[in-house]
Write an enzyme that holds these catalytic residues in place. Structure first.
Site, short mmCIF file in Angstrom:
data_model
loop_
_atom_site.label_atom_id
_atom_site.label_comp_id
_atom_site.label_asym_id
_atom_site.label_seq_id
_atom_site.Cartn_x
_atom_site.Cartn_y
_atom_site.Cartn_z
CB SER A 131 -0.97 -0.05 1.19
OG SER A 131 -1.99 0.91 1.06
CG ASP A 179 -7.38 -3.27 -2.16
OD1 ASP A 179 -7.96 -2.35 -1.55
OD2 ASP A 179 -6.14 -3.40 -2.19
CG HIS A 211 -5.50 -2.65 1.00
ND1 HIS A 211 -4.93 -2.44 -0.25
CD2 HIS A 211 -4.88 -1.76 1.83
CE1 HIS A 211 -4.03 -1.48 -0.17
NE2 HIS A 211 -3.97 -1.05 1.08
#
Length: 288
Positions: free
Chosen positions: A155, A234, A267
């Site tokens: 991320s 996600d 995620h």
């Protein structure tokens, strides 16, 4: 450039797959405050071998503990003879009143750059901390092979991995990411961070956007290929991540890219732990 730590303190250590997982604290000259990091040394390193080092950059709200405790990387890293370094994601207890007012800016959200805007420019110097201080000090202090270094992240940390690897050619020999923020100049997280840390002049932002950096490459910087995994469940994918922008930039630069899109994965760390072995083996192929 520092080659040794200032006041390195072992916080804890734990046996793990024949190696040792350690947590450290030290006084950082670049940050100007104490910083923490986690380090896994495989059995080969404990036996005296100069093993390669993989540095993992974590995402928003995370610490040096998050990947270390959730990803399950130590087993395969021990088999492959890889040291793992997990830095913290920002300075902490800086005295800036608003440092912890937002989960996606300030504490836990350093974005792996050097801030130029007050009040953040005083301590938010994560790029210099990593490249000028932490990596040289870790490789020197623990007899790791600084010519065999890999970088990866998740991320915000995926953004950090891609941008730092492109901004510092020759430092890293392998590169991968999980669900990275690929085009921060296009997304809300990036706009918020860059406005706060770098200022309103958007011309300064491009130097910290992985897709724009890759598009400028005259030849493939990672000829062995870059690996990116992205979950299709996600919730941040459409608004924040833009893997298609990095994919297009790699095609333009002739950079080999394996971008794997996985149905049903979100995620978080169930996703990361599902594919962590593939990433470690990707780095092992490049680093030996």
């Amino acid at each position: 450039m520092s080659s040794l730590f200032d006041r390195l303190e072992l916080v804890s250590e734990h046996g793990s797959f024949g190696g040792v997982q350690r947590f450290y604290k030290h006084a950082s000259g670049e940050i100007g405050l104490p910083m923490r990091f986690a380090l896994f040394l495989p059995p080969q390193a404990l036996a005296g071998q100069a093993v390669p080092l993989l540095t993992f950059l974590a995402g928003l709200t995370c610490t040096e503990e998050t990947f270390t405790m959730k990803a399950g990387a130590q087993r395969v890293a021990a088999q492959l003879g890889q040291a793992l370094l997990m830095p913290d994601t920002s300075p902490r207890n800086t005295g800036v009143d608003s440092e912890d007012h937002h989960w996606d800016f300030g504490v836990g959200a350093g974005f792996y750059l050097d801030a130029t805007q007050a009040p953040w420019s005083g301590h938010w110097c994560m790029e210099s901390y990593l490249l000028k201080e932490l990596l040289p000090a870790v490789t020197a202090a623990f007899n790791l092979d600084n010519k065999r270094q890999g970088l990866f992240g998740h991320s915000m940390g995926g953004h950090g991995a891609l941008t730092l690897a492109l901004r510092h050619p020759g430092v890293f020999q392998s590169l991968s990411a999980f669900a990275p923020i690929c085009a921060p100049t296009k997304c809300p997280w990036g706009h918020k961070a860059f406005t706060g840390y770098l200022g309103q002049d958007e011309s300064t932002w491009a130097a910290h956007d992985a897709s724009l950096l890759m598009a400028q490459q005259a030849s493939a910087p990672y000829a062995g290929g870059i690996l990116i995994d992205q979950g299709l469940a996600d919730k941040f994918l459409a608004e924040q991540l833009y893997p298609e922008a990095f994919e297009a930039a790699c095609a333009q630069a002739g950079q080999p890219l394996t971008l794997r899109r996985h149905a049903g994965y979100d995620h978080g760390y169930y996703f990361i732990s599902s594919f962590i072995e593939d990433h470690l083996r990707h780095h092992a192929t490049a680093l030996g």
